[in-house]
Design an enzyme around this catalytic site. Sequence first.
Site, short mmCIF file in Angstrom:
data_model
loop_
_atom_site.label_atom_id
_atom_site.label_comp_id
_atom_site.label_asym_id
_atom_site.label_seq_id
_atom_site.Cartn_x
_atom_site.Cartn_y
_atom_site.Cartn_z
N SER A 94 12.61 15.24 -27.67
CA SER A 94 11.25 14.69 -27.67
C SER A 94 11.36 13.23 -27.29
O SER A 94 12.39 12.59 -27.54
CB SER A 94 10.65 14.80 -29.07
OG SER A 94 9.51 13.95 -29.19
N TYR A 127 11.80 13.52 -37.92
CA TYR A 127 11.74 14.20 -36.62
C TYR A 127 12.47 13.37 -35.56
O TYR A 127 13.29 13.91 -34.79
CB TYR A 127 10.26 14.38 -36.24
CG TYR A 127 10.01 15.14 -34.96
CD1 TYR A 127 10.07 16.53 -34.92
CD2 TYR A 127 9.67 14.47 -33.79
CE1 TYR A 127 9.81 17.23 -33.74
CE2 TYR A 127 9.40 15.16 -32.61
CZ TYR A 127 9.47 16.53 -32.59
OH TYR A 127 9.21 17.21 -31.42
P1 NDP Z 1 5.18 25.70 -31.29
O1 NDP Z 1 5.06 25.48 -32.77
O2 NDP Z 1 3.96 25.83 -30.47
O3 NDP Z 1 6.11 26.95 -31.01
C1 NDP Z 1 7.32 27.04 -31.70
C2 NDP Z 1 7.98 28.36 -31.42
O4 NDP Z 1 9.23 28.39 -32.14
C3 NDP Z 1 7.20 29.56 -31.91
O5 NDP Z 1 7.54 30.67 -31.12
C4 NDP Z 1 7.70 29.72 -33.35
O6 NDP Z 1 7.50 31.04 -33.84
C5 NDP Z 1 9.18 29.40 -33.15
N1 NDP Z 1 9.84 28.86 -34.34
C6 NDP Z 1 9.45 27.82 -35.10
N2 NDP Z 1 10.29 27.66 -36.13
C7 NDP Z 1 11.24 28.61 -36.00
C8 NDP Z 1 12.37 28.97 -36.76
N3 NDP Z 1 12.71 28.31 -37.88
N4 NDP Z 1 13.13 30.02 -36.35
C9 NDP Z 1 12.79 30.69 -35.23
N5 NDP Z 1 11.73 30.41 -34.48
C10 NDP Z 1 10.96 29.37 -34.86
O7 NDP Z 1 6.08 24.45 -30.80
P2 NDP Z 1 6.28 23.75 -29.37
O8 NDP Z 1 6.36 24.73 -28.30
O9 NDP Z 1 5.36 22.61 -29.28
O10 NDP Z 1 7.73 23.12 -29.64
C11 NDP Z 1 8.92 23.60 -29.06
C12 NDP Z 1 9.93 22.47 -29.07
O11 NDP Z 1 9.42 21.37 -28.32
C13 NDP Z 1 10.21 21.90 -30.48
O12 NDP Z 1 11.58 21.63 -30.62
C14 NDP Z 1 9.41 20.62 -30.50
O13 NDP Z 1 9.96 19.67 -31.38
C15 NDP Z 1 9.51 20.18 -29.06
N6 NDP Z 1 8.48 19.23 -28.62
C16 NDP Z 1 7.15 19.59 -28.58
C17 NDP Z 1 6.20 18.67 -28.16
C18 NDP Z 1 4.75 19.00 -28.09
O14 NDP Z 1 3.94 18.08 -27.88
N7 NDP Z 1 4.33 20.23 -28.25
C19 NDP Z 1 6.58 17.31 -27.74
C20 NDP Z 1 8.00 17.05 -27.83
C21 NDP Z 1 8.89 17.98 -28.25
P3 NDP Z 1 7.39 31.32 -35.46
O15 NDP Z 1 6.57 30.22 -36.04
O16 NDP Z 1 6.82 32.68 -35.57
O17 NDP Z 1 8.83 31.29 -35.96
#
Ligand code: NDP
Length: 256
Positions: A145, A158
């Site tokens: 990020s 974070y």
């Molecule tokens: P979302 O919360 O929209 O999606 C997260 C995905 O990961 C879901 O499929 C969720 O499914 C899964 N997930 C979450 N926790 C776990 C876990 N413990 N084990 C397995 N699966 C998991 O997040 P984003 O797409 O926004 O984020 C993805 C990555 O991008 C992250 O690392 C985030 O920090 C990073 N990021 C995002 C930004 C943004 O603005 N969106 C900006 C910068 C970085 P479920 O909950 O069912 O497990």
Amino acid sequence: GSRWSLKGTTALVTGGTRGIGHAVVEELAEFGATVFTCSRNEEELNKCLNEWKEKGFSVYGSVCDASSPSQREELIRQVASAFNGKLNILVNNAGTNVRKPTIEYTAEDYSKVMTTNLDSAYHLCQLAYPLLKESGNGSIVFISSVASLISVGTGSIYAVSKAAINQLTKNLACEWAKDNIRSNCVAPWYTKTSLVEQFIANKEFVDEVLSRTPIKRIAETHEVSALVTFLCLPAASYITGQTVSVDGGFTVNGFS
Ligand code: NDP
């Protein structure tokens, strides 16, 4: 040509049911990879797997909480068995956040963010290493990020978890180059996903974000998955150890 294809390759993407991970699964599959993904919600996972099947993509999946060491071990066992012990691509995407002022964080908050963002990625690299090596051509991509590079209001735990990921990217690039495994990192700014929907629904907040962002909009998930996919392609064969921001110019903006 084949420099721009992932045909015949295998990939593991954590957290592929929503957001950035979902876009990464689809784009890797579009380029010809066979993909394995996971998430915690079985119903949502099965819904996604069915949709991908209808689109003609080869995507497998299983329920796994990436923050659990034993579930990570089980996940890699399943991936090894699905892909005959060989994995070309590991995308460490699953991540979470708890936003508070530093002095208000509990030990539980700390553990939740660190185990989900850092421990999961670190341990999955360890577990996947033999499979990546066996494939003869491995690529790891971490989703970091811009909060790993500069101070933004996303909370200090974070930021620390993501900064550690940036350094892990560099160490693995050097340590595993001899095994033909590359390691790179993608650092997004605000991207339209469920993780940040409550913030980007707030117009005042978005206006503040965009006032600092030269490209005056929030990213779409496909704008992040495009870079992740590129870093996995043979075309990126000399790129390793890098963290690249996908941020609409946010981190290079001074003042005008
Ligand atoms: P979302 O919360 O929209 O999606 C997260 C995905 O990961 C879901 O499929 C969720 O499914 C899964 N997930 C979450 N926790 C776990 C876990 N413990 N084990 C397995 N699966 C998991 O997040 P984003 O797409 O926004 O984020 C993805 C990555 O991008 C992250 O690392 C985030 O920090 C990073 N990021 C995002 C930004 C943004 O603005 N969106 C900006 C910068 C970085 P479920 O909950 O069912 O497990």
